[in-house]
Design an enzyme around this catalytic site. Sequence first.
Site, PDB file in Angstrom:
ATOM      1  N   ASN A 105       4.969   1.956   0.842  1.00  0.00           N
ATOM      2  CA  ASN A 105       5.887   1.920  -0.300  1.00  0.00           C
ATOM      3  C   ASN A 105       5.223   2.562  -1.500  1.00  0.00           C
ATOM      4  O   ASN A 105       4.011   2.510  -1.624  1.00  0.00           O
ATOM      5  CB  ASN A 105       6.185   0.463  -0.682  1.00  0.00           C
ATOM      6  CG  ASN A 105       7.316  -0.096   0.132  1.00  0.00           C
ATOM      7  OD1 ASN A 105       8.363   0.517   0.255  1.00  0.00           O
ATOM      8  ND2 ASN A 105       7.081  -1.251   0.710  1.00  0.00           N
TER       9      ASN A 105
ATOM     10  N   SER B 215       0.845  -1.191   0.000  1.00  0.00           N
ATOM     11  CA  SER B 215       0.000   0.000   0.000  1.00  0.00           C
ATOM     12  C   SER B 215       0.875   1.234   0.000  1.00  0.00           C
ATOM     13  O   SER B 215       2.012   1.204   0.469  1.00  0.00           O
ATOM     14  CB  SER B 215      -0.912   0.024   1.229  1.00  0.00           C
ATOM     15  OG  SER B 215      -0.232   0.610   2.304  1.00  0.00           O
ATOM     16  N   LYS B 216       0.317   2.314  -0.531  1.00  0.00           N
ATOM     17  CA  LYS B 216       1.176   3.476  -0.748  1.00  0.00           C
ATOM     18  C   LYS B 216       1.548   4.180   0.545  1.00  0.00           C
ATOM     19  O   LYS B 216       2.375   5.069   0.553  1.00  0.00           O
ATOM     20  CB  LYS B 216       0.567   4.419  -1.781  1.00  0.00           C
ATOM     21  CG  LYS B 216      -0.550   5.296  -1.333  1.00  0.00           C
ATOM     22  CD  LYS B 216      -0.856   6.273  -2.456  1.00  0.00           C
ATOM     23  CE  LYS B 216      -2.025   7.143  -2.078  1.00  0.00           C
ATOM     24  NZ  LYS B 216      -2.586   7.889  -3.172  1.00  0.00           N
ATOM     25  N   ARG B 217       0.950   3.768   1.644  1.00  0.00           N
ATOM     26  CA  ARG B 217       1.391   4.323   2.935  1.00  0.00           C
ATOM     27  C   ARG B 217       2.787   3.817   3.283  1.00  0.00           C
ATOM     28  O   ARG B 217       3.534   4.483   3.980  1.00  0.00           O
ATOM     29  CB  ARG B 217       0.424   3.912   4.042  1.00  0.00           C
ATOM     30  CG  ARG B 217      -0.950   4.535   3.876  1.00  0.00           C
ATOM     31  CD  ARG B 217      -1.905   3.820   4.771  1.00  0.00           C
ATOM     32  NE  ARG B 217      -1.594   4.139   6.154  1.00  0.00           N
ATOM     33  CZ  ARG B 217      -2.309   4.957   6.894  1.00  0.00           C
ATOM     34  NH1 ARG B 217      -3.363   5.529   6.394  1.00  0.00           N
ATOM     35  NH2 ARG B 217      -1.981   5.179   8.142  1.00  0.00           N
TER      36      ARG B 217
END
Length: 499
Positions: free
Chosen positions: A256, A252-254
Amino acid sequence: MNVRTRVAPSPTGDPHVGTAYVALVNYCFAKKHGGQFVLRIEDTDRQRSTPESERAILDSLHWLGLAWDEGPDVGGPHGPYRQSERSDIYREYVRVLLETGHAFKCFCTPQRLEAMREAQRAAKQPPRYDGSCLRLTNAEIERAEAANEPYVVRMKVPEGGVCVVDDLRRGTIEIEWNTVDMQVLMKSDGMPTYHLANVVDDHLMEITHVIRGEEWVSSAPKHMLLYRYFGWEPPKLMHLPLLRNPDKSKLSKRKNPTSILFYRAMGYLPEALLNFLGLLVSSSPEGEEVVDLGTLVQRFDIEHISLGGPVFDVQKLDWLNGRYLREQLDTAGFLQRVLAWGFEPSRVERIASLARPRVERLSDLGPLLAFLFAGRLPVTAEQLRDGKLDGEQLRRSFALAMWRFDAVRDWRVAEIERVLKSVAELLGQKLRDVTRPFYVAMTGSPTSIPLYDAMELLGRDIVRERLRFALDLLGRPNAVEEKAWKALQAASASPPEIA
Ligand code: GLU
């Protein structure tokens, strides 16, 4: 059988590496069987879908080297391939479901639905439509319609028993009907929901195999039921495991970067990224890891797809990309990639005009501009804290900017400036004090070429990654902080004008 597969992204954000992974599996499966691979844009969520996101998705998948036989940009015999252009088709199928009694109009107000959910929460029941409008008499329905009361159309669901879903890799999945909601098929504005549009399109586009992420398993019963209601033969289903971080958590972009655009901006070669995703699909039997798309297709086998959750291991990607740079390109080819990556003429000209007033010797250019050609900068928490903002204000300014930048559609100086000004305003701080640590986070130094230009040149994906890194150094907001800060930003008087 003529095999037809599709990838059906929703254009609601950055092009995700998971979409590329799903697209690649669909591509390989179709090509292995001499079939067609279709790209369909699922933009039924009009509030969240944007043309910019659609363009970025198409560009990124093209950049990776995946070509589709039919799609919104290339056309085809089953178009249009953008769901927002197919409303009339869906309306017709909703009418059929209403007529055959497989769907019903629901006039429940948002307030009633909220009260119902509240009661279900209190009774520790799963949230689910309670079927109230199923019991309306014809006279009541006519009265509501005559009064122009807004309604949605929901599908009926069997009251008991189990739905059996066959998955090509997972085998038989059984889901109890009483856990399946009476799904809304058409919203009150006449737009279809994902479920209806997805089933109608897969049927009309003659998709034979639906291969998609495992987050859609729970939707499969609704889809199977719709196929049954329409009397259509359903496609074969396969749900792919989600990509994972090396610690096995969901990518998830939190944690990576997940955007294909980030990997492009970092200087990964498209063929290396595609090769890397291909190795996640199936590992090489002979141990050879540098393989092109043709080879991936040739050796593709559904049985090789592991259900364990492939790990998106950036170190492995780095290693593979290094091999491509060293082994697959000669110096001329390498140079061509370098120029296309960071030295496109208009970019170089812009950089030169920004740098010229700030150097005394040409040899000052290296230190001044290195940040534009770098990945992560050697920035420390002390350097970031060396300014007027206190620790909490600093963390808040980075977090708020990061969230607001995500909503900016036109990544240019004016919008970047507007966001940072709005953050300063929200914190009640001087703009100069807010921007100083941004200089450090973006360029590695408190003085550099003008900040907003630097950020535009870096691009949103690198900016987001540098902000994320800065927040890692300073302490990411915890869940409570995040909620409070987001509430504050939602309530702020002058949100940035984001076009
Ligand atoms: N629009 C869905 C997505 O973005 C597609 C799901 C499916 O393939 O059915 O994931």
